[in-house]
Write a protein that holds these residues in place. Structure first.
Motif, PDB file in Angstrom:
ATOM      1  N   ARG A  63      42.078 -57.869 -12.040  1.00 34.42           N
ATOM      2  CA  ARG A  63      43.420 -58.233 -12.467  1.00 34.42           C
ATOM      3  C   ARG A  63      43.426 -58.373 -13.977  1.00 34.42           C
ATOM      4  O   ARG A  63      42.433 -58.764 -14.589  1.00 34.42           O
ATOM      5  N   VAL A  64      44.551 -58.052 -14.588  1.00 38.39           N
ATOM      6  CA  VAL A  64      44.680 -58.146 -16.039  1.00 38.39           C
ATOM      7  C   VAL A  64      44.887 -59.605 -16.425  1.00 38.39           C
ATOM      8  O   VAL A  64      45.739 -60.297 -15.872  1.00 38.39           O
ATOM      9  N   ALA A  65      44.081 -60.055 -17.410  1.00 39.05           N
ATOM     10  CA  ALA A  65      44.211 -61.424 -17.891  1.00 39.05           C
ATOM     11  C   ALA A  65      45.115 -61.504 -19.121  1.00 39.05           C
ATOM     12  O   ALA A  65      45.936 -62.418 -19.242  1.00 39.05           O
ATOM     13  N   PHE A  66      44.977 -60.550 -20.036  1.00 46.99           N
ATOM     14  CA  PHE A  66      45.812 -60.520 -21.238  1.00 46.99           C
ATOM     15  C   PHE A  66      45.581 -59.199 -21.962  1.00 46.99           C
ATOM     16  O   PHE A  66      44.600 -58.499 -21.706  1.00 46.99           O
ATOM     17  N   ASP A  67      46.492 -58.838 -22.853  1.00 49.50           N
ATOM     18  CA  ASP A  67      46.340 -57.632 -23.665  1.00 49.50           C
ATOM     19  C   ASP A  67      45.409 -57.925 -24.840  1.00 49.50           C
ATOM     20  O   ASP A  67      45.448 -59.021 -25.420  1.00 49.50           O
ATOM     21  N   GLY A  72      42.012 -48.212 -28.188  1.00 47.77           N
ATOM     22  CA  GLY A  72      42.944 -48.582 -29.246  1.00 47.77           C
ATOM     23  C   GLY A  72      43.754 -49.816 -28.888  1.00 47.77           C
ATOM     24  O   GLY A  72      43.232 -50.801 -28.361  1.00 47.77           O
ATOM     25  N   ARG A  73      45.046 -49.751 -29.176  1.00 45.30           N
ATOM     26  CA  ARG A  73      45.927 -50.903 -28.947  1.00 45.30           C
ATOM     27  C   ARG A  73      46.393 -51.029 -27.504  1.00 45.30           C
ATOM     28  O   ARG A  73      47.172 -51.925 -27.181  1.00 45.30           O
ATOM     29  N   SER A  74      45.926 -50.148 -26.639  1.00 43.76           N
ATOM     30  CA  SER A  74      46.364 -50.192 -25.239  1.00 43.76           C
ATOM     31  C   SER A  74      45.391 -50.956 -24.356  1.00 43.76           C
ATOM     32  O   SER A  74      45.497 -50.927 -23.134  1.00 43.76           O
ATOM     33  N   GLY A  75      44.438 -51.656 -24.958  1.00 43.04           N
ATOM     34  CA  GLY A  75      43.435 -52.347 -24.154  1.00 43.04           C
ATOM     35  C   GLY A  75      43.981 -53.555 -23.408  1.00 43.04           C
ATOM     36  O   GLY A  75      44.911 -54.220 -23.870  1.00 43.04           O
ATOM     37  N   ARG A  76      43.368 -53.817 -22.255  1.00 46.35           N
ATOM     38  CA  ARG A  76      43.739 -54.988 -21.458  1.00 46.35           C
ATOM     39  C   ARG A  76      42.481 -55.712 -21.014  1.00 46.35           C
ATOM     40  O   ARG A  76      41.599 -55.102 -20.397  1.00 46.35           O
ATOM     41  N   ALA A  77      42.400 -56.979 -21.347  1.00 41.23           N
ATOM     42  CA  ALA A  77      41.277 -57.789 -20.877  1.00 41.23           C
ATOM     43  C   ALA A  77      41.449 -57.996 -19.380  1.00 41.23           C
ATOM     44  O   ALA A  77      42.448 -58.556 -18.927  1.00 41.23           O
ATOM     45  N   THR A  78      40.473 -57.523 -18.632  1.00 43.55           N
ATOM     46  CA  THR A  78      40.563 -57.500 -17.170  1.00 43.55           C
ATOM     47  C   THR A  78      39.404 -58.281 -16.582  1.00 43.55           C
ATOM     48  O   THR A  78      38.268 -58.172 -17.053  1.00 43.55           O
ATOM     49  N   ILE A  79      39.681 -59.080 -15.570  1.00 48.70           N
ATOM     50  CA  ILE A  79      38.636 -59.826 -14.877  1.00 48.70           C
ATOM     51  C   ILE A  79      38.434 -59.209 -13.498  1.00 48.70           C
ATOM     52  O   ILE A  79      39.381 -59.040 -12.727  1.00 48.70           O
ATOM     53  N   PHE A  80      37.179 -58.824 -13.231  1.00 49.46           N
ATOM     54  CA  PHE A  80      36.801 -58.247 -11.942  1.00 49.46           C
ATOM     55  C   PHE A  80      35.960 -59.280 -11.190  1.00 49.46           C
ATOM     56  O   PHE A  80      35.093 -59.931 -11.771  1.00 49.46           O
ATOM     57  N   VAL A  81      36.201 -59.395  -9.896  1.00 49.64           N
ATOM     58  CA  VAL A  81      35.471 -60.358  -9.064  1.00 49.64           C
ATOM     59  C   VAL A  81      34.794 -59.613  -7.927  1.00 49.64           C
ATOM     60  O   VAL A  81      35.418 -58.754  -7.272  1.00 49.64           O
ATOM     61  N   ARG A  82      33.529 -59.933  -7.681  1.00 42.66           N
ATOM     62  CA  ARG A  82      32.802 -59.294  -6.587  1.00 42.66           C
ATOM     63  C   ARG A  82      33.031 -60.047  -5.285  1.00 42.66           C
ATOM     64  O   ARG A  82      32.810 -61.256  -5.197  1.00 42.66           O
TER      65      ARG A  82
END
Length: 218
Positions: free
Chosen positions: A197-201, A179-189
């Motif tokens: 880390r969270v990039a933006f909501d 829902g509205r609680s999503g966070r665009a997250t970038i994962f690095v190997r």
């Protein structure tokens, strides 16, 4: 009749640029791809609206996600022109067409056979894009490894198969949450570890196959 070229420029100027997307290559990619080419005739008028656009009746609901969110994810992924990209939940292929202007090759993965067929037709002019069909949560390891993986919808969890399809230093972008609680997250190997880390909501429709598995308790 809709002036799609004008609508595309307006989308970039009014949706993408004001939301902190400043990378010139990303902006140029969105200016280059006609979004209306990836929608059925009855939805072309919605092509440049700032909404999730349904792609019709499918086994699991599929959408084209808002251009602004895709642009922010593409910028956060810091895509190089040599990168191999996996586009998970590519729908009819718009996102893959945009990504094809940023990386060396793109694999567009879709779980619905009919939508994948539409994607193959729409993506025919894009020589560095191939379409794969199968469960989204399993990825497309046979065409990997990848420098960048982008998920075109929200997920509750990310399966190990996708993480392990990344090259060393590879980046995976996903909207994690419901829902509205999503966070665009970038994962690095880094080796066998994956830091995030969270990039933006952000809020996106869910991708099928990424639901959190129930945990048995007494």
């Amino acid at each position: 009749m809709t002036d799609f070229a004008h609508a595309r420029r307006t989308m970039v100027d009014c949706q993408i640029r004001p939301n902190d997307v400043t990378e010139g290559r990303v902006i140029d990619a969105f200016l280059a791809v006609p979004r209306e080419d990836f929608l059925p005739a009855d939805r072309k008028a919605l092509a440049y609206a700032d909404i999730d656009i349904p792609l019709g009746k499918t086994s699991a609901p599929r959408h084209l996600i808002p251009p602004m969110i895709l642009a922010k994810m593409a910028q956060a992924a810091t895509i190089l022109h040599t990168d191999a990209i996996l586009d998970v939940g590519a729908g009819t292929g718009y996102s893959s067409a945009v990504l094809s202007h940023l990386g060396a090759k793109v694999v567009a993965l879709e779980c619905d056979d009919d939508i994948a067929a539409d994607a193959k037709t729409a993506l025919a002019p894009y020589g560095n894009v191939s379409v794969a069909t199968g469960p989204l949560e399993r990825g497309a390891a046979a065409s990997g490894p990848y420098d960048v993986i982008i998920l075109e919808g929200s997920v509750e969890e990310i399966p190990p198969d996708l993480f392990h399809s990344l090259r060393e230093g590879g980046r995976l972008l996903a909207v994690v949450g419901r829902g509205r609680s999503g966070r665009a997250t970038i994962f690095v190997r880094v080796g066998e570890d994956f830091s995030g880390r969270v990039a933006f909501d952000a809020a996106l429709p869910p991708l099928p196959g990424f639901e959190r598995k129930p945990v048995f308790t007494f």
